[in-house]
Design a protein around this motif. Structure first.
Motif, short mmCIF file in Angstrom:
data_model
loop_
_atom_site.label_atom_id
_atom_site.label_comp_id
_atom_site.label_asym_id
_atom_site.label_seq_id
_atom_site.Cartn_x
_atom_site.Cartn_y
_atom_site.Cartn_z
N SER A 10 0.85 -1.19 0.00
CA SER A 10 0.00 0.00 0.00
C SER A 10 0.88 1.24 0.00
O SER A 10 1.71 1.42 0.89
N ILE A 11 0.71 2.08 -1.01
CA ILE A 11 1.39 3.38 -1.06
C ILE A 11 0.44 4.41 -0.49
O ILE A 11 -0.67 4.60 -1.02
N CYS A 12 0.83 5.06 0.58
CA CYS A 12 -0.01 6.07 1.23
C CYS A 12 0.60 7.44 1.00
O CYS A 12 1.70 7.73 1.48
N CYS A 13 -0.13 8.27 0.28
CA CYS A 13 0.33 9.61 -0.07
C CYS A 13 -0.61 10.63 0.55
O CYS A 13 -1.83 10.59 0.32
N THR A 14 -0.06 11.53 1.34
CA THR A 14 -0.84 12.62 1.91
C THR A 14 -0.46 13.92 1.21
O THR A 14 0.72 14.17 0.96
N THR A 15 -1.46 14.71 0.90
CA THR A 15 -1.18 15.92 0.14
C THR A 15 -2.08 17.07 0.57
O THR A 15 -3.22 16.87 0.98
N TYR A 16 -1.51 18.27 0.48
CA TYR A 16 -2.26 19.49 0.77
C TYR A 16 -1.53 20.65 0.10
O TYR A 16 -0.35 20.89 0.37
N GLN A 17 -2.23 21.32 -0.79
CA GLN A 17 -1.67 22.47 -1.50
C GLN A 17 -0.39 22.10 -2.26
O GLN A 17 0.59 22.84 -2.27
N HIS A 18 -0.42 20.96 -2.91
CA HIS A 18 0.73 20.48 -3.68
C HIS A 18 0.44 20.48 -5.17
O HIS A 18 0.94 19.62 -5.92
N GLY A 19 -0.35 21.44 -5.61
CA GLY A 19 -0.77 21.47 -7.00
C GLY A 19 0.36 21.48 -8.01
O GLY A 19 0.25 20.93 -9.10
N HIS A 20 1.50 22.10 -7.63
CA HIS A 20 2.63 22.17 -8.56
C HIS A 20 3.47 20.89 -8.56
O HIS A 20 4.33 20.72 -9.44
N PHE A 21 3.24 20.00 -7.59
CA PHE A 21 4.14 18.86 -7.41
C PHE A 21 3.47 17.50 -7.48
O PHE A 21 4.15 16.50 -7.71
N ILE A 22 2.16 17.43 -7.28
CA ILE A 22 1.51 16.15 -7.07
C ILE A 22 1.60 15.23 -8.28
O ILE A 22 1.69 14.00 -8.12
N GLN A 24 4.12 14.80 -10.27
CA GLN A 24 5.42 14.12 -10.24
C GLN A 24 5.42 13.01 -9.18
O GLN A 24 6.00 11.94 -9.40
N ALA A 25 4.77 13.26 -8.06
CA ALA A 25 4.67 12.23 -7.02
C ALA A 25 3.90 11.02 -7.54
O ALA A 25 4.36 9.87 -7.41
N ILE A 26 2.76 11.25 -8.16
CA ILE A 26 1.92 10.14 -8.65
C ILE A 26 2.62 9.38 -9.76
O ILE A 26 2.56 8.14 -9.82
N GLY A 100 2.94 14.53 -0.86
CA GLY A 100 2.62 14.93 -2.22
C GLY A 100 3.58 15.89 -2.88
O GLY A 100 3.49 16.10 -4.10
N ASP A 101 4.51 16.46 -2.12
CA ASP A 101 5.50 17.33 -2.75
C ASP A 101 6.87 16.66 -2.89
O ASP A 101 7.82 17.28 -3.37
N ASP A 102 6.97 15.39 -2.47
CA ASP A 102 8.18 14.61 -2.69
C ASP A 102 7.94 13.65 -3.85
O ASP A 102 6.82 13.52 -4.35
N TYR A 103 8.98 12.94 -4.27
CA TYR A 103 8.78 12.01 -5.39
C TYR A 103 9.85 10.94 -5.41
O TYR A 103 10.94 11.10 -4.85
N TRP A 104 9.49 9.82 -6.04
CA TRP A 104 10.40 8.68 -6.19
C TRP A 104 11.11 8.76 -7.53
O TRP A 104 10.55 9.24 -8.52
N VAL A 211 13.33 11.85 -3.67
CA VAL A 211 13.75 13.24 -3.46
C VAL A 211 12.81 13.90 -2.45
O VAL A 211 11.59 13.84 -2.59
N TRP A 212 13.42 14.51 -1.45
CA TRP A 212 12.70 15.31 -0.48
C TRP A 212 12.76 16.76 -0.97
O TRP A 212 13.82 17.36 -1.02
N ARG A 213 11.62 17.29 -1.34
CA ARG A 213 11.56 18.64 -1.87
C ARG A 213 11.29 19.62 -0.73
O ARG A 213 10.26 19.53 -0.04
N ILE A 214 12.19 20.55 -0.53
CA ILE A 214 12.02 21.56 0.52
C ILE A 214 11.40 22.80 -0.11
O ILE A 214 12.02 23.49 -0.92
N THR A 215 10.16 23.06 0.26
CA THR A 215 9.43 24.19 -0.32
C THR A 215 9.29 25.35 0.65
O THR A 215 8.83 26.42 0.26
N GLY A 216 9.67 25.12 1.93
CA GLY A 216 9.48 26.17 2.93
C GLY A 216 8.08 26.20 3.50
O GLY A 216 7.76 27.07 4.32
N ARG A 217 7.25 25.22 3.09
CA ARG A 217 5.88 25.18 3.62
C ARG A 217 5.63 23.90 4.41
O ARG A 217 4.50 23.64 4.82
#
Length: 297
Positions: A10-22, A24-26, A100-104, A211-217
């Motif tokens: 099971s891949i569990c992805c939590t997301t909030y306000q990740h419109g620019h990144f989601i 790439q995560a999916i 949702g703002d990170d990716y594999w 990749v852990w994306r640091i967005t400051g949020r």
């Protein structure tokens, strides 16, 4: 074609306000090449930037693979933690997590991790190296030099820092459910590692596959140093009663280091006032701990 006798992941992805990144995560989930079946659970907490529309689009394109949980009202503001809620829908033997703002980055990420776990029943979880993306710069996230990659303990995170990138973690679903104290502490990832570590060993695979994306949020990166210290102290206070004696000693040492740093910053050249302030800070910590324990009853 997946093996019908192979474990479900099971891949569990939590997301909030990740419109620019989601996206790439999916796409990182969808590119996985495995000998076993996977399910993708994506939980959006009432984003207003188009995240939910992207999640819905992918769920409609892959109805047998993706389950979308699209909250109409923000649940975090009501005290609902995102990751436990997402994991409550998981049916797999193993759970992999990714915000949702990170990716594999490796299509064999899950295969490598599950292969390891299947032949190492004494391990309750594993993670791998990962890169950090900040201000357009990609760098390998550092790992303490004295870590035993085959025997990583929660103690190692307590005495050093949290070097387990969330997007790299995979663990046995048998460690669930999470304890009640999880809801009372910040840094849900650290709490999960404490629980996973209490059930067995963890291992670190050598390949960088996320990749852990640091967005400051983020819950950590959006804070300044003083705020990070306060939240870390809150986590240590909340987790301490449920840790082993040796882990409690590590917690106490880390708390003293944080308080000493705060006292030094407050009175950098007056040692007498620093000592007095240190005593005051320790009393405040004890009082906060007592109040939080009282509220948890």
């Amino acid at each position: 074609m997946s093996d019908p006798n192979a474990p479900l992941v099971s891949i569990c992805c939590t997301t909030y306000q990740h419109g620019h990144f989601i996206r790439q995560a999916i796409e990182g989930f969808l590119m996985q090449r495995t000998s076993f079946a996977i399910e993708i659970i994506i939980r959006d907490d009432a984003s207003t930037d188009g995240t939910s529309a992207v999640v819905k689009e992918y769920a409609e394109r892959h109805p047998n693979l993706i389950r979308a949980i699209l909250n109409q009202e923000n649940q975090f503001s009501k005290g609902v933690r995102a990751l436990p809620d997402a994991m409550s829908h998981a049916r797999g033997k193993y759970i992999a997590i990714c915000e949702g703002d990170d990716y594999w980055t490796d299509p064999l990420k899950l295969q490598k991790q599950v292969d390891f776990m299947e032949v190492n029943p004494g391990h309750s979880g594993c993670f791998h190296r990962a890169h950090r993306l900040q201000d357009g710069e990609l760098e390998l996230f550092p790992i303490p030099e004295d870590i035993d990659p085959m025997d990583v303990r929660f103690d190692d995170l307590l005495r050093t820092y949290n070097f387990v990138i969330t997007a790299s973690a995979l663990f046995r679903s048998s460690v669930l459910p999470l304890p009640a104290w999880y809801k009372r502490v910040p840094f849900g990832d650290m709490a999960i590692y404490a629980v996973v570590g209490s059930k067995g060993r963890m291992a670190m695979l050598p390949d960088s596959m996320a990749v852990w994306r640091i967005t400051g949020r983020g819950a950590w990166t959006s804070l300044n140093k003083a705020q990070q210290d306060r939240n870390l102290l809150r986590f240590l206070r909340g987790a301490r009663p449920y840790l082993s004696t040796s882990q409690q000693a590590l917690v106490d040492r880390k708390r003293m280091m944080i308080l000493d740093r705060e006292a030094t910053e407050r009175f950098p050249s007056n040692h007498r006032l620093k000592r007095i302030h240190m005593v005051w800070l320790q009393l405040c910590e004890s009082w906060k701990g007592a109040v939080e324990r009282l509220h948890s009853i």
